[in-house]
Design a protein around this motif. Structure first.
Motif, PDB file in Angstrom:
ATOM      1  N   UNK A 167     -13.369   1.201  12.309  1.00 60.62           N
ATOM      2  CA  UNK A 167     -12.865   0.024  11.596  1.00 60.62           C
ATOM      3  C   UNK A 167     -11.396  -0.220  11.950  1.00 60.62           C
ATOM      4  N   UNK A 168     -11.044  -1.495  12.130  1.00 59.84           N
ATOM      5  CA  UNK A 168      -9.672  -1.897  12.423  1.00 59.84           C
ATOM      6  C   UNK A 168      -9.160  -2.799  11.306  1.00 59.84           C
ATOM      7  N   UNK A 169      -8.016  -2.449  10.743  1.00 62.94           N
ATOM      8  CA  UNK A 169      -7.389  -3.276   9.719  1.00 62.94           C
ATOM      9  C   UNK A 169      -5.901  -2.946   9.631  1.00 62.94           C
ATOM     10  N   UNK A 170      -5.054  -3.963   9.769  1.00 69.58           N
ATOM     11  CA  UNK A 170      -3.610  -3.760   9.659  1.00 69.58           C
ATOM     12  C   UNK A 170      -3.014  -4.520   8.476  1.00 69.58           C
ATOM     13  N   UNK A 171      -3.897  -5.042   7.611  1.00 71.26           N
ATOM     14  CA  UNK A 171      -3.475  -5.656   6.352  1.00 71.26           C
ATOM     15  C   UNK A 171      -4.327  -5.072   5.237  1.00 71.26           C
ATOM     16  N   UNK A 172      -3.702  -4.591   4.181  1.00 72.48           N
ATOM     17  CA  UNK A 172      -4.454  -4.126   3.016  1.00 72.48           C
ATOM     18  C   UNK A 172      -3.504  -4.048   1.822  1.00 72.48           C
ATOM     19  N   UNK A 173      -3.260  -5.181   1.206  1.00 66.55           N
ATOM     20  CA  UNK A 173      -2.347  -5.229   0.064  1.00 66.55           C
ATOM     21  C   UNK A 173      -2.958  -4.573  -1.177  1.00 66.55           C
ATOM     22  N   UNK A 174      -4.269  -4.566  -1.270  1.00 68.59           N
ATOM     23  CA  UNK A 174      -4.921  -4.018  -2.467  1.00 68.59           C
ATOM     24  C   UNK A 174      -4.966  -2.495  -2.469  1.00 68.59           C
ATOM     25  N   UNK A 175      -4.899  -1.863  -1.279  1.00 65.34           N
ATOM     26  CA  UNK A 175      -4.899  -0.391  -1.182  1.00 65.34           C
ATOM     27  C   UNK A 175      -4.091  -0.020   0.059  1.00 65.34           C
ATOM     28  N   UNK A 176      -2.754  -0.082  -0.033  1.00 63.55           N
ATOM     29  CA  UNK A 176      -1.870   0.061   1.133  1.00 63.55           C
ATOM     30  C   UNK A 176      -2.020   1.354   1.918  1.00 63.55           C
ATOM     31  N   UNK A 177      -2.534   2.419   1.293  1.00 63.06           N
ATOM     32  CA  UNK A 177      -2.682   3.691   1.991  1.00 63.06           C
ATOM     33  C   UNK A 177      -3.801   3.671   3.030  1.00 63.06           C
ATOM     34  N   UNK A 178      -4.648   2.638   2.953  1.00 61.60           N
ATOM     35  CA  UNK A 178      -5.795   2.591   3.871  1.00 61.60           C
ATOM     36  C   UNK A 178      -5.642   1.422   4.849  1.00 61.60           C
ATOM     37  N   UNK A 179      -4.815   1.631   5.858  1.00 64.55           N
ATOM     38  CA  UNK A 179      -4.653   0.665   6.937  1.00 64.55           C
ATOM     39  C   UNK A 179      -3.876   1.345   8.058  1.00 64.55           C
ATOM     40  N   UNK A 180      -3.749   0.669   9.174  1.00 62.12           N
ATOM     41  CA  UNK A 180      -2.980   1.158  10.311  1.00 62.12           C
ATOM     42  C   UNK A 180      -1.979   0.080  10.730  1.00 62.12           C
ATOM     43  N   UNK A 181      -1.021   0.453  11.566  1.00 62.11           N
ATOM     44  CA  UNK A 181      -0.196  -0.574  12.200  1.00 62.11           C
ATOM     45  C   UNK A 181      -1.048  -1.223  13.293  1.00 62.11           C
ATOM     46  N   UNK A 182      -0.653  -2.392  13.717  1.00 65.54           N
ATOM     47  CA  UNK A 182      -1.412  -3.107  14.745  1.00 65.54           C
ATOM     48  C   UNK A 182      -1.504  -2.283  16.024  1.00 65.54           C
ATOM     49  N   UNK A 183      -0.363  -1.788  16.497  1.00 65.48           N
ATOM     50  CA  UNK A 183      -0.352  -1.035  17.757  1.00 65.48           C
ATOM     51  C   UNK A 183      -1.161   0.252  17.636  1.00 65.48           C
ATOM     52  N   UNK A 184      -1.049   0.918  16.484  1.00 63.78           N
ATOM     53  CA  UNK A 184      -1.795   2.149  16.263  1.00 63.78           C
ATOM     54  C   UNK A 184      -3.301   1.881  16.284  1.00 63.78           C
ATOM     55  N   UNK A 185      -3.731   0.811  15.619  1.00 63.96           N
ATOM     56  CA  UNK A 185      -5.154   0.495  15.543  1.00 63.96           C
ATOM     57  C   UNK A 185      -5.729   0.179  16.920  1.00 63.96           C
ATOM     58  N   UNK A 186      -4.989  -0.601  17.715  1.00 65.84           N
ATOM     59  CA  UNK A 186      -5.464  -0.944  19.055  1.00 65.84           C
ATOM     60  C   UNK A 186      -5.534   0.305  19.930  1.00 65.84           C
TER      61      UNK A 186
END
Length: 483
Positions: A169-188
């Motif tokens: 899964x790729x996601x760099x936006x998650x305002x509802x649960x900020x601990x569960x996301x990556x930076x854009x470069x990290x995710x790619x």
């Protein structure tokens, strides 16, 4: 000249076969012979009257034929076009909130746990076992943002012999649960590592799929980079689209430059003939035309759409635009891992639209096709699986309608078609005697797999403080460890 060389046959079955074709949602073939080559491909499906001719061509003896009883039949393996493997841990619970609140309160906190590889192995092993046991021979899985756990899922699937697409899964936006996301470069970067990791393994039937979670969880930069990555590797894409009205409004607010949700994917190279997007409850005519133009597919997830009060997908409308369509369980928004449940719920949704909007309904047979041949078309596998055409791989379920603990009853007055309908509406894994993927028997499970599961049950019981070991139980577990 010598006689032509033919491939040896691994299986020859005689009896009844039920599958779909492009011209018919359900063909019932009684008194037929089906041969499977050592390669796992179907050699032939012909009337039993052709036995002598087939035996001469393929070099088999009558004693090699396995004859099914009158209560048994083969059907194609089921294709689950949309399932979240990490959500299996809370399957059957927590369906009391609408989508966005459901993600915030239940899903993201659970998925964040998959950085723990032991936890991931436990749940993923059980998820793959359960889906196979319920007849899912092919699945399109979402994993989590964790690369190593996602690679572990692919490895588990391969060991069990299931056919699958797996997506980190790729996601760099998650305002509802900020601990569960990556930076854009990290995710790619991690998605590239994930894709290469699977491709380098050269699994025979497990493939990577680029997986932006959905529009509201990704920046435009993320979507664009993922589109480039999918194009560079020529691989599949999966995500969600137009599941709820609230989600659509959020997409409109976040991406005002795009005409609609579908265009967001299209303009970023994520809407291709290798794309499958789940739900699509609120797609406009223009969007469905674009799906058709690009050759993209939709995964219809009726259980989830009802359970989370998301909406209804009009199957007839989608098919009117010649859009590829399959069924999905959408575990755990859908509270069942069984594709038979997906078939039944799809009929209910169709009937609801028929009552509510006077729409033309879809039949049980048509939903059977979506769960088998339709799913294979949606995933671009219809040249390989989906029905029992010669040349395709033998992904199949052996159904026993008179299993000792069958959940339904048969009567002397039942026709064979009645029996099939009873199974599709009332049957479950108790009626599934055997499961084959590419000609290989994968259910019942091997002793090694059963032993691992027993140990998992034991360790899970200790983790939850469920009693203590007795001497006999200790000896039993010790024997398993030795095995």
């Amino acid at each position: 000249m010598g006689s032509p060389q033919v491939s040896p046959l691994a299986h020859i079955f005689k009896g009844s076969f039920v599958h779909s074709s492009r011209s018919s949602p359900m063909d019932i073939l009684q008194g037929h012979l089906l041969g499977v080559e050592e390669s796992g491909k179907i050699a032939f499906l012909e009337p039993a009257e052709e036995q002598e001719k087939l035996a001469k061509k393929w070099g088999f003896k009558a004693s090699e034929i396995r004859e099914l009883s009158n209560n048994e039949f083969f059907m194609p393996g089921l294709v689950d076009t949309h399932i979240h493997a990490p959500q299996y841990s809370f399957l059957g619970t927590r369906v009391d909130l609408p989508l966005l609140q459901w993600l915030k309160n239940y899903t993201y906190p659970t998925e964040s746990k998959y950085k723990d590889s032991d936890f991931a192995e436990e749940v993923y092993t059980r998820a793959v076992r359960r889906t196979l046991k319920n007849g899912t021979t092919t699945a399109c899985y979402f994993a989590t943002i964790h690369t190593d756990a996602s690679l572990l899922l692919a490895d588990i699937i391969d060991k069990f012999g299931q056919r699958a697409f797996v997506g980190k899964v790729c996601m760099d936006i998650n305002e509802s649960f900020p601990d569960y996301k990556e930076t854009t470069s990290e995710s790619i970067k991690e998605t590239e590592r994930f894709v290469r990791g699977i491709l380098e393994k050269k699994y025979p039937r497990v493939h990577p799929v680029v997986t932006p979670r959905f529009g509201p969880s990704c920046t435009e930069e993320m979507l664009s980079n993922l589109g480039d990555l999918a194009e560079a590797h020529d691989i599949h894409v999966q995500s969600h689209v137009s599941e709820t009205e609230e989600e659509i409004k959020l997409v409109e607010k976040m991406f005002p430059a795009y005409q609609n949700y579908t265009e967001l994917y299209d303009k970023n190279k994520l809407l291709t003939n290798k794309t499958i997007l789940a739900h699509g409850c609120y797609l406009s005519d223009e969007e469905l035309k674009l799906f058709n133009l690009r050759g993209a597919a939709i995964a219809h997830c009726p259980n989830s759409n009802i359970a989370l009060c998301s909406g209804f997908l009009n199957v007839k409308k989608v098919l009117k635009y010649n859009v590829k369509l399959g069924l999905g369980t959408d575990v755990a928004g859908g509270y069942s891992a069984s594709m038979f449940d997906a078939i039944r719920k799809a009929v209910i949704v169709s009937n609801t639209l028929k009552i509510k909007e006077n729409e033309e309904g879809s039949t049980l047979k048509e939903m059977f096709r979506l769960a088998t041949l339709g799913g294979s078309q949606a995933l671009g596998l219809d040249a390989v699986i989906g029905n029992f055409e010669a040349g395709k791989e033998f992904d199949a379920l052996l159904i026993n309608t008179k299993a000792s603990d069958s959940p339904f009853d048969l009567f002397a007055s039942d026709t064979f078609e009645d029996i099939i309908q009873k199974f599709l509406y009332l049957g479950d894994d108790r009626n599934i005697e055997e499961v084959y993927v590419a000609g290989k028997l994968v259910v019942p499970f091997s002793k090694t797999q059963l032993n691992r599961e027993t140990l998992n049950d034991f360790s899970l019981g200790l983790a939850f403080g469920q009693g203590s070991l007795q001497i006999g139980e200790l000896e039993f577990v010790t024997k398993i460890v030795v095995l």
